[in-house]
Design an enzyme around this catalytic site. Structure first.
Site, PDB file in Angstrom:
ATOM      1  N   PHE A  24     -11.836  -1.726   6.489  1.00  0.00           N
ATOM      2  CA  PHE A  24     -10.474  -1.494   7.256  1.00  0.00           C
ATOM      3  C   PHE A  24     -10.313  -3.380   7.040  1.00  0.00           C
ATOM      4  O   PHE A  24      -9.045  -3.698   8.145  1.00  0.00           O
ATOM      5  CB  PHE A  24     -11.169  -1.916   8.942  1.00  0.00           C
ATOM      6  CG  PHE A  24     -11.925  -0.288   9.194  1.00  0.00           C
ATOM      7  CD1 PHE A  24     -10.976   0.733   8.730  1.00  0.00           C
ATOM      8  CD2 PHE A  24     -13.145  -0.211   8.480  1.00  0.00           C
ATOM      9  CE1 PHE A  24     -11.241   1.679   9.878  1.00  0.00           C
ATOM     10  CE2 PHE A  24     -13.752   1.523   9.206  1.00  0.00           C
ATOM     11  CZ  PHE A  24     -12.938   2.054   9.779  1.00  0.00           C
ATOM     12  N   CYS A  67      -1.682   2.321   2.702  1.00  0.00           N
ATOM     13  CA  CYS A  67      -2.887   2.820   3.290  1.00  0.00           C
ATOM     14  C   CYS A  67      -1.871   3.976   4.734  1.00  0.00           C
ATOM     15  O   CYS A  67      -2.508   5.589   4.584  1.00  0.00           O
ATOM     16  CB  CYS A  67      -3.389   1.807   3.922  1.00  0.00           C
ATOM     17  SG  CYS A  67      -4.635   1.699   3.035  1.00  0.00           S
ATOM     18  N   ASN A  86      -6.338   4.550  11.537  1.00  0.00           N
ATOM     19  CA  ASN A  86      -4.872   4.715  10.535  1.00  0.00           C
ATOM     20  C   ASN A  86      -3.840   5.673  10.996  1.00  0.00           C
ATOM     21  O   ASN A  86      -2.933   5.063  11.118  1.00  0.00           O
ATOM     22  CB  ASN A  86      -5.167   4.945   8.969  1.00  0.00           C
ATOM     23  CG  ASN A  86      -5.476   3.537   7.939  1.00  0.00           C
ATOM     24  OD1 ASN A  86      -5.635   2.822   8.789  1.00  0.00           O
ATOM     25  ND2 ASN A  86      -5.672   3.378   6.903  1.00  0.00           N
ATOM     26  N   LYS A 106      -6.711  -6.196   6.259  1.00  0.00           N
ATOM     27  CA  LYS A 106      -5.638  -5.805   5.761  1.00  0.00           C
ATOM     28  C   LYS A 106      -5.000  -6.945   4.989  1.00  0.00           C
ATOM     29  O   LYS A 106      -5.521  -7.851   4.358  1.00  0.00           O
ATOM     30  CB  LYS A 106      -4.990  -6.106   7.459  1.00  0.00           C
ATOM     31  CG  LYS A 106      -5.917  -5.377   8.767  1.00  0.00           C
ATOM     32  CD  LYS A 106      -4.500  -6.121  10.168  1.00  0.00           C
ATOM     33  CE  LYS A 106      -5.315  -7.106  10.897  1.00  0.00           C
ATOM     34  NZ  LYS A 106      -6.912  -7.373  10.846  1.00  0.00           N
ATOM     35  N   GLU A 107      -4.349  -6.382   4.233  1.00  0.00           N
ATOM     36  CA  GLU A 107      -3.389  -7.528   3.316  1.00  0.00           C
ATOM     37  C   GLU A 107      -2.802  -8.222   4.568  1.00  0.00           C
ATOM     38  O   GLU A 107      -2.432  -8.258   4.832  1.00  0.00           O
ATOM     39  CB  GLU A 107      -2.707  -6.631   2.527  1.00  0.00           C
ATOM     40  CG  GLU A 107      -3.220  -5.525   1.553  1.00  0.00           C
ATOM     41  CD  GLU A 107      -2.287  -4.494   0.780  1.00  0.00           C
ATOM     42  OE1 GLU A 107      -1.405  -4.837   0.891  1.00  0.00           O
ATOM     43  OE2 GLU A 107      -2.792  -3.471   0.206  1.00  0.00           O
TER      44      GLU A 107
HETATM   45  P1  NAD Z   1      -5.142  -0.843  -6.033  1.00  0.00           P
HETATM   46  O1  NAD Z   1      -4.415   0.235  -6.406  1.00  0.00           O
HETATM   47  O2  NAD Z   1      -4.719  -1.655  -5.329  1.00  0.00           O
HETATM   48  O3  NAD Z   1      -6.319  -0.657  -7.162  1.00  0.00           O
HETATM   49  C1  NAD Z   1      -7.251   0.421  -7.733  1.00  0.00           C
HETATM   50  C2  NAD Z   1      -7.896  -0.626  -8.966  1.00  0.00           C
HETATM   51  O4  NAD Z   1      -8.690   0.716  -9.074  1.00  0.00           O
HETATM   52  C3  NAD Z   1      -6.747  -0.538  -9.852  1.00  0.00           C
HETATM   53  O5  NAD Z   1      -7.035  -1.936 -10.590  1.00  0.00           O
HETATM   54  C4  NAD Z   1      -7.436   0.596 -11.007  1.00  0.00           C
HETATM   55  O6  NAD Z   1      -6.704  -0.023 -12.411  1.00  0.00           O
HETATM   56  C5  NAD Z   1      -8.398   0.560 -10.224  1.00  0.00           C
HETATM   57  N1  NAD Z   1      -9.220   1.846 -11.041  1.00  0.00           N
HETATM   58  C6  NAD Z   1      -8.886   3.132 -11.399  1.00  0.00           C
HETATM   59  N2  NAD Z   1      -9.372   3.865 -12.089  1.00  0.00           N
HETATM   60  C7  NAD Z   1     -10.894   3.213 -12.266  1.00  0.00           C
HETATM   61  C8  NAD Z   1     -12.171   3.648 -12.835  1.00  0.00           C
HETATM   62  N3  NAD Z   1     -12.264   4.860 -12.866  1.00  0.00           N
HETATM   63  N4  NAD Z   1     -13.417   2.565 -12.921  1.00  0.00           N
HETATM   64  C9  NAD Z   1     -12.914   0.997 -12.050  1.00  0.00           C
HETATM   65  N5  NAD Z   1     -11.388   1.037 -11.775  1.00  0.00           N
HETATM   66  C10 NAD Z   1     -10.543   1.528 -11.947  1.00  0.00           C
HETATM   67  O7  NAD Z   1      -5.825  -0.329  -4.769  1.00  0.00           O
HETATM   68  P2  NAD Z   1      -6.717  -0.849  -3.819  1.00  0.00           P
HETATM   69  O8  NAD Z   1      -5.054  -1.008  -2.327  1.00  0.00           O
HETATM   70  O9  NAD Z   1      -6.827  -2.275  -3.921  1.00  0.00           O
HETATM   71  O10 NAD Z   1      -6.958   0.870  -2.115  1.00  0.00           O
HETATM   72  C11 NAD Z   1      -8.142   1.077  -3.135  1.00  0.00           C
HETATM   73  C12 NAD Z   1      -9.629   1.706  -1.785  1.00  0.00           C
HETATM   74  O11 NAD Z   1      -9.595   1.450  -0.834  1.00  0.00           O
HETATM   75  C13 NAD Z   1      -7.786   2.596  -1.109  1.00  0.00           C
HETATM   76  O12 NAD Z   1      -8.931   4.663  -1.020  1.00  0.00           O
HETATM   77  C14 NAD Z   1      -7.321   2.996  -0.540  1.00  0.00           C
HETATM   78  O13 NAD Z   1      -6.258   4.166   0.852  1.00  0.00           O
HETATM   79  C15 NAD Z   1      -8.477   1.901   0.426  1.00  0.00           C
HETATM   80  N6  NAD Z   1      -7.873   1.585   1.532  1.00  0.00           N
HETATM   81  C16 NAD Z   1      -7.108   0.359   1.232  1.00  0.00           C
HETATM   82  C17 NAD Z   1      -6.775  -0.620   2.182  1.00  0.00           C
HETATM   83  C18 NAD Z   1      -5.852  -1.969   1.111  1.00  0.00           C
HETATM   84  O14 NAD Z   1      -5.048  -2.367   2.540  1.00  0.00           O
HETATM   85  N7  NAD Z   1      -5.232  -1.314   0.042  1.00  0.00           N
HETATM   86  C19 NAD Z   1      -7.561  -0.658   2.196  1.00  0.00           C
HETATM   87  C20 NAD Z   1      -8.170   0.230   3.229  1.00  0.00           C
HETATM   88  C21 NAD Z   1      -8.583   0.471   2.410  1.00  0.00           C
END
Ligand code: NAD
Length: 435
Positions: A149, A260, A208, A151-152
């Site tokens: 949860f 998200c 969300n 938040k960026e």
């Molecule tokens: P992101 O795109 O910033 O990062 C994902 C990373 O995973 C990338 O660096 C990619 O290279 C890596 N990756 C892909 N396949 C891989 C593998 N097999 N092994 C290792 N690394 C691998 O994504 P994010 O924003 O960090 O989001 C990640 C998850 O968390 C998503 O499901 C998203 O919905 C969820 N989420 C994101 C946020 C947010 O604010 N960004 C908040 C809550 C939940």
């Protein structure tokens, strides 16, 4: 504890770093060798306040390391977090290609008894599917749902001091392991909520969807206000004094973006549809937002008599919200593309997303390091992101820099009356446009 985190994006990197800061030994794995190389050199691939210090402190203490080798990382770990991206596919469903490949990598190297904690936002039923797949291969691991949860922009603080931690699991052993792991972050009383995997997975989408619904609510109300001669600021003040409504997340703007809300709403609609439900409310949340993202462009078109060809527009703020360099689904992208297609040229400034903007627009947009420089001889200024530094700009300098003193504000940063007195034509959201 020895922990592996798969994925070093906004979620995985923050989670890994914060877990190492509480004394665990964390290995962060990514398939992107360039990202891993940067992190090994102490450079961050993303902007997130407070993260750089934590990375260097914990790397120095040898509690935090980065690798592309899952085998190496998993050899010693008792918990592995999967935090890879789950973007939207063409059908609206989550694209689980990265997730499934991460799970396959875990399956190839995991030791019996390991907790596999899913941090990625995944469709309801995913944890059960992963559990079955591991079981079918004779792998005795615990599959836990632990949606994130944070938040960026405030991700480090959110992880270190969460409002709640959600754990979906089966059995006592994974429950106790997760309880121990999160104890340092929940000492001040934040609840650790245990439930089934499916409930935890759905709770993430519900959260969300509710927040996105609030934004679409106030944005649609803002359009009504504009058309019937009301002021959304006053309407907002009136409704938010009702404690049942509250004031958070009820600010009109140029639409929500980010990695998200847009994709999670679509995934929820997809889930409902697969359950033969019409999902009318969440479809509407999405379509209201899609419409809202074009509101600024429509105002500009009207102002310039339908002809933007040859105009120069200055843009302040490109990220989907302040304090992040993330531009995924940002309203700025939609409007800038519309401006370019209409024959306008765009010069842009963002305190931290400049590099990301260059990656997205290439040479089609001139990204400059000074906000007043982009305004020089521009026909109008448009504001997409409510960065603090835009709240009280030097209006006199701005007025004399622009060829015409016109502002299109997608975040309602200023008082219309004050801007009118200072000689600006000021367009904002849900308030009366200049005649
Ligand atoms: P992101 O795109 O910033 O990062 C994902 C990373 O995973 C990338 O660096 C990619 O290279 C890596 N990756 C892909 N396949 C891989 C593998 N097999 N092994 C290792 N690394 C691998 O994504 P994010 O924003 O960090 O989001 C990640 C998850 O968390 C998503 O499901 C998203 O919905 C969820 N989420 C994101 C946020 C947010 O604010 N960004 C908040 C809550 C939940």
């Amino acid at each position: 504890m020895k922990i592996t985190v798969l994925g070093t994006g906004y979620v995985g990197l923050v989670a890994g770093v914060c877990l190492s800061d509480s004394g665990n030994h964390v290995t962060c794995v990514d398939v992107d060798a360039e990202k891993v190389r940067m992190l090994q050199q102490g450079k961050l691939p993303i902007f997130e306040r407070g993260l750089e210090d934590l990375v260097s402190r914990n790397a120095r203490a040898r509690r935090l390391s980065f690798t592309t080798s899952v085998a190496e990382a998993l050899a010693e770990s008792s918990v592995v977090f999967v935090a890879v991206g789950t973007p939207q596919s063409d059908s609206g469903a989550s694209n689980l290609q990265y997730f499934d490949s991460a799970i396959a990598m875990v399956g190839a190297h995991v030791r019996p008894g390991t907790v596999v904690a899913i941090k990625s936002t995944v469709p309801v039923g995913t944890a059960d599917r992963v559990r079955e797949a591991f079981k079918a291969r004779g792998l005795a691991v615990h599959v836990v749902s632990n949606p994130e949860f944070l938040k960026e922009g405030t991700a480090v603080d959110d992880f270190l001091r969460p409002e709640r931690v959600l754990i979906g699991c089966e059995g006592d052993e994974p429950r106790h392991i997760m309880q121990d792991l999160y104890a340092p972050f929940t000492r001040s009383g934040s609840p650790l909520l245990f439930m089934s995997n499916r409930s935890a997975e759905l709770a993430k989408y519900a959260s969300n969807a509710f927040l996105a619904m609030k934004i679409s609510f106030i944005n649609e109300m803002a359009l009504v206000a504009e058309r019937c001669g009301a002021d959304i600021g006053d309407v907002r003040r009136a409704i938010t004094t009702d404690s049942r409504i509250g004031g958070k997340f009820l600010y009109p703007g140029c639409g929500y973006g980010g990695s998200c809300f847009p994709k999670d709403i679509q995934a929820l609609v997809h889930l409902g549809t697969s359950l033969e439900m019409p999902m009318e409310m969440f479809r509407a949340v999405h379509s209201v937002n899609e419409r809202q993202k074009s509101v600024l462009f429509e105002k500009m078109q009207r102002h310039f008599g339908g002809n933007l060809k040859g105009r120069t527009i200055a843009a302040w703020g490109l990220s989907f919200k302040p304090l992040t360099d993330d531009m995924r689904e940002a309203p700025s992208i939609r409007v800038i593309e519309q401006l370019l297609a209409a024959g306008a040229s765009v010069r842009a400034y963002d305190p931290v997303a400049a590099q990301e903007a260059v990656r997205i627009f290439g040479s089609r947009v001139l990204v400059q390091p000074d906000p007043y420089e982009v305004a020089k001889k521009a026909d109008a200024l448009v504001i997409f992101t409510e960065w603090n530094e835009f709240r009280s700009p030097d209006f006199e300098r701005l007025r004399t820099s622009l060829t015409a003193a016109v502002i299109f504000d997608g975040r309602n940063l200023y008082d219309p009356e004050s801007l009118r007195r200072q000689g600006f034509l000021y367009y904002s959201i849900g308030r009366q446009d200049p005649k």
